[in-house]
Design a protein around this motif. Structure first.
Motif, PDB file in Angstrom:
ATOM      1  N   UNK A 293       0.832  -1.208   0.000  1.00 27.86           N
ATOM      2  CA  UNK A 293       0.000   0.000   0.000  1.00 27.86           C
ATOM      3  C   UNK A 293       0.864   1.254   0.000  1.00 27.86           C
ATOM      4  N   UNK A 294       1.961   1.235   0.765  1.00 27.01           N
ATOM      5  CA  UNK A 294       2.871   2.384   0.788  1.00 27.01           C
ATOM      6  C   UNK A 294       3.506   2.594  -0.583  1.00 27.01           C
ATOM      7  N   UNK A 295       3.915   1.509  -1.211  1.00 23.56           N
ATOM      8  CA  UNK A 295       4.520   1.588  -2.538  1.00 23.56           C
ATOM      9  C   UNK A 295       3.536   2.158  -3.550  1.00 23.56           C
ATOM     10  N   UNK A 296       2.282   1.690  -3.475  1.00 22.76           N
ATOM     11  CA  UNK A 296       1.259   2.177  -4.396  1.00 22.76           C
ATOM     12  C   UNK A 296       0.973   3.655  -4.168  1.00 22.76           C
ATOM     13  N   UNK A 297       0.917   4.082  -2.888  1.00 15.75           N
ATOM     14  CA  UNK A 297       0.646   5.492  -2.587  1.00 15.75           C
ATOM     15  C   UNK A 297       1.736   6.396  -3.154  1.00 15.75           C
ATOM     16  N   UNK A 298       2.983   5.984  -3.013  1.00 14.23           N
ATOM     17  CA  UNK A 298       4.087   6.782  -3.543  1.00 14.23           C
ATOM     18  C   UNK A 298       4.021   6.827  -5.061  1.00 14.23           C
ATOM     19  N   UNK A 299       3.689   5.697  -5.689  1.00 15.56           N
ATOM     20  CA  UNK A 299       3.555   5.673  -7.147  1.00 15.56           C
ATOM     21  C   UNK A 299       2.457   6.623  -7.619  1.00 15.56           C
ATOM     22  N   UNK A 300       1.445   6.817  -6.771  1.00 18.40           N
ATOM     23  CA  UNK A 300       0.347   7.722  -7.120  1.00 18.40           C
ATOM     24  C   UNK A 300       0.655   9.175  -6.777  1.00 18.40           C
ATOM     25  N   UNK A 301       1.866   9.426  -6.263  1.00 13.71           N
ATOM     26  CA  UNK A 301       2.313  10.794  -6.056  1.00 13.71           C
ATOM     27  C   UNK A 301       2.301  11.303  -4.631  1.00 13.71           C
ATOM     28  N   UNK A 302       1.924  10.479  -3.651  1.00 14.18           N
ATOM     29  CA  UNK A 302       1.856  10.934  -2.268  1.00 14.18           C
ATOM     30  C   UNK A 302       3.239  10.876  -1.622  1.00 14.18           C
ATOM     31  N   UNK A 303       3.640  11.977  -1.027  1.00 16.99           N
ATOM     32  CA  UNK A 303       4.972  12.066  -0.425  1.00 16.99           C
ATOM     33  C   UNK A 303       4.935  11.998   1.098  1.00 16.99           C
TER      34      UNK A 303
END
Length: 354
Positions: A152-162
């Motif tokens: 989930x963390x990896x997906x969030x970062x891929x979606x642009x969340x820092x």
């Protein structure tokens, strides 16, 4: 849907919304798969204001209790008859219904939306706030098995969340945080324990948090234990934020010397004005402030986004956790609250596709 037309020509309606989440969302107190909101509409025949209650059983509210008190709250709106007189309406709603902040917040938000639409300005401009001062919002990673949290963390970062807010519970703190770090090595990470730890656990776990580069920990110990909050702040290795310990502005002074950050949420404060008071109180006592939200529709989250310039931190991902939202709101690409791009008057919440 219940509706009524006031003598002043205002039409009020409310209805329950069942909003499935994209994934089950777990915190230390339990798991939700569907967010139950209650939508409120107030119309003058030309403009319509919308707001929503996202009740929490932790604060003693359910969709049923919201629906039970809304007729009385909307009677106040009917008696006053002017959405621009929200100071009076807020006071009289509180006098009639003291213990249902989410219900009051829904009405207050709908009135604020309607009043700003009458003036043809977004809320932040009506309040004179700087859109560039809004902090970037975090995105929440629910409590789960370490590998799932990593994904989930990896997906969030891929979606642009820092910025990620990681929900933790009683055990496997190091495993879960290490997994999140593997999935998001460059992200800013904050932790929320939702009061799950004892003071000794919180101090010990704070060392793990510090080793993983955590920015701060939110509500490490139970809400009513201010002495332990102070102990964790003084002996722990990361700054401490108080969420459940602060419901309204009157609670700020009680915790101000025990924490570094105070968290305000519209749904527990009961009105936009009270949410602003929490930020002012935190800053007056030398604390920073964060604007948060429940898992909820943009019908309520959008209004909180307009308050963001008053806060140092933001956690306004409530609508982003939904599978679908009947309302669009303020754009937040990668968590950046883009108030300057808001062209619609009011909160900016509008029915999806409208």
């Amino acid at each position: 849907m219940a509706s009524h037309r006031t003598d002043a020509g205002l039409t009020t309606e409310f209805e329950r919304l069942a909003l499935p989440l994209d994934d089950p969302f777990t915190i230390a107190r339990g798991t939700i798969e569907t967010a139950e909101n209650v939508l409120v509409r107030v119309s003058d025949g030309t403009h319509e204001g919308v707001g929503a209650a996202a009740p929490s059983t932790y604060y003693g509210e359910t969709p049923a209790t919201v629906e039970a008190v809304l007729p009385e709250l909307l009677e106040v709106v009917e008696d006053v008859g002017d959405p621009h007189v929200r100071q009076r309406i807020e006071r009289e709603m509180r006098e009639r219904v003291d213990r249902n902040p989410a219900a009051r917040a829904a009405v207050d938000t709908a009135l604020a939306d309607l009043a700003a639409k009458r003036l043809d300005v977004p809320l932040y401009r009506q309040w004179g706030l700087d859109p560039d001062a809004a902090p970037v919002s975090s995105f929440s990673i629910g409590l789960a098995e370490p590998d799932e949290m990593r994904q989930r963390a990896e997906r969030a970062v891929e979606e642009g969340y820092s910025i990620l807010k990681v929900k933790l519970g009683a055990g496997r703190t190091g495993e879960r945080l290490t997994a999140v770090r593997e999935g998001a090595p460059g992200a800013t990470v904050r932790v929320d324990a939702n009061g799950a730890w004892t003071p000794a656990e919180a101090v010990a776990k704070s060392e793990i948090l510090a080793d993983c580069g955590v920015e701060f920990v939110e509500q490490p110990v139970p809400a009513d234990d201010v002495v332990s909050l102070r102990r964790v702040r003084d002996r722990g290795a990361v700054p401490v934020a108080a969420d459940e310990s602060v419901v309204t502005a009157s609670d700020v002074a009680r915790v101000a010397d025990a924490v570094d950050i105070v968290v305000a949420k519209l749904q527990k404060c009961g009105s936009l004005r009270e949410t602003r008071r929490v930020a002012a109180g935190a800053h007056a006592h030398g604390c920073e402030a964060m604007i948060g939200c429940m898992v909820a529709s943009n019908a309520t989250v959008a209004a909180s986004a307009h308050l963001a310039p008053l806060f140092d931190y933001a956690d306004l991902d409530g609508s982003l956790l939904l599978d679908s939202d009947p309302f669009d709101g303020v754009a937040m690409p990668g968590g950046a609250i883009d108030l300057a791009a808001v062209e619609r008057a009011g909160t900016g919440a509008v029915e999806a596709g409208g």
